[in-house]
Design a protein around this motif. Structure first.
Motif, PDB file in Angstrom:
ATOM      1  N   SER A   1       0.855  -1.187   0.000  1.00 48.20           N
ATOM      2  CA  SER A   1       0.000   0.000   0.000  1.00 48.20           C
ATOM      3  C   SER A   1       0.891   1.237   0.000  1.00 48.20           C
ATOM      4  N   ARG A   2       0.256   2.403  -0.141  1.00 53.48           N
ATOM      5  CA  ARG A   2       0.989   3.666  -0.082  1.00 53.48           C
ATOM      6  C   ARG A   2       1.198   4.073   1.379  1.00 53.48           C
TER       7      ARG A   2
ATOM      8  N   LYS B   1      -4.488  -0.697   5.781  1.00 49.96           N
ATOM      9  CA  LYS B   1      -4.479  -1.184   4.410  1.00 49.96           C
ATOM     10  C   LYS B   1      -3.223  -2.017   4.143  1.00 49.96           C
TER      11      LYS B   1
ATOM     12  N   GLU C   1      -1.592   6.242   3.051  1.00 52.27           N
ATOM     13  CA  GLU C   1      -2.879   5.614   3.320  1.00 52.27           C
ATOM     14  C   GLU C   1      -2.900   5.090   4.755  1.00 52.27           C
TER      15      GLU C   1
END
Length: 357
Positions: A30-31, A38, A34
């Motif tokens: 994930s980023r 996540k 975020e």
């Protein structure tokens, strides 16, 4: 806010630009901007099934698909040749953890070893990944951005005299394979699979193993001469085998012991003939870049008539890859200043148009 390095789970790291979380086996999670949940969710999901989807797993699933089974036998074998080096390279590594950089490094190495295969392997790996992504087995990958160095174009059309020299230096069975490939615009595998029963009333039945297209090539004097020579050789071998108590050969262009020729056998006959021609012409070995498949290109290029019907190709796009003939078009004439007739009735308009022309 990104998770601190010391709080990251084992195998997870933040990329050098601080943009996303990566796992050493599963790839991007994930980023960093975020919510952290996540990343944890992606790690859990990939950990549950990521290791299962390797290139080998994709290949096994693809071979069972209707799309694969609908292709010709030759195409199926070619896909096997293309996927095996990929399986050897990436082994049990999950597809989702194979990065674009990993594929690029591999293809750069393959470009030096076998540039034509590098392109085919990249294309089929993309096809496998598309297949897997549609079934939810792996993430979608875009590999078309990896540019493959184009190989030097081969001379695919043989002049009549060079083709005759090739046949001259080949044994009888080699000449039959070469002439058959030319007369029928056939691949070597199609000639190797031909049976005595292929000689029918209308001509010679031949089925293109790659496309599955059946055809009957009409009789003409050259085809009849070829058939007589091939059948005469076949019958002689059949008699010898019968005296030894062995069954008759299955294929028309069989080995002296009645067995079927493989690809390597026909290819080696062609290469030996090519080397003799190179020596005859005072060239270095390898100067003539013809392959056996060039005979099919030469046949289609030289054929006069409805080429797509003759070749058996399903589309003109594929036919154009084999047809190297140059179109003859009309030529223009010298530029002449013709005075055009003014059709307007008004004298004023006629005068203005003449002034402006």
């Amino acid at each position: 806010m990104a998770i601190r390095k010391k709080d990251l789970p084992q195998g997870v790291y933040i990329d050098s630009k601080g943009i996303s979380y990566h796992h050493r086996d599963f790839g991007v999670l994930s980023r960093t901007d975020e919510p952290s949940w996540k990343m944890w969710k992606a790690l859990e999901e990939k950990g549950n099934h990521g290791n299962e989807t390797t290139i080998q797993v994709l290949w096994d699933s693809y071979r069972k698909s209707a799309g694969f089974k609908a292709t010709g036998t030759a195409n199926q074998k070619n896909r096997g040749f293309e996927v095996m080096p990929l399986i050897d390279e990436f082994g049990n590594k999950p597809v989702d953890s194979i990065t674009l950089a990993d594929v690029t490094v591999y293809l750069r190495k393959r470009e030096l070893e076998a540039p034509a295969m590098a392109y085919k392997e990249r294309k089929f790996l993309q096809q496998l990944c598309d297949f897997g992504a549609q079934l939810g087995m792996c993430e979608q990958k875009i590999l078309k951005s990896i540019k493959i160095v184009k190989t030097k174009a081969k001379n695919k059309v043989m002049d009549a005299w060079i083709f005759e020299r090739f046949k001259h230096h080949a044994p009888l069975i080699g000449r039959l394979f070469m002439e058959g490939a030319y007369l029928f615009a056939a691949r070597g595998q199609d000639c190797r699979a031909m049976k005595p029963s292929a000689l029918v009333a209308e001509g010679i039945f031949i089925k293109q193993l790659k496309t599955g297209t059946p055809q009957i090539k009409e009789w003409n004097p050259d085809v009849e001469a070829w058939a007589e020579a091939a059948l005469s050789r076949y019958e002689a071998i059949k008699v010898e085998l019968a005296l030894k108590g062995k069954p008759p050969p299955v294929t028309l262009l069989c080995k002296p012991d009645g067995g079927k020729y493989e690809y390597s056998g026909v290819r080696s006959m062609f290469i030996r003939a090519k080397h003799k021609v190179e020596k005859e012409l005072g060239l270095n070995l390898g100067d003539l870049d013809f392959t056996f498949h060039c005979i099919k290109h030469t046949s289609i290029t030289n054929f006069v008539g409805e080429k797509q019907k003759f070749s058996g190709h399903k589309s003109k796009q594929v036919l154009d890859l084999y047809d190297h003939s140059v179109a003859v078009t009309p030529s223009n004439v010298k530029l002449v200043n013709h005075q055009k007739e003014i059709t307007a009735n008004s004298a004023v308009l006629q005068r203005l148009i003449r002034q402006r022309s």
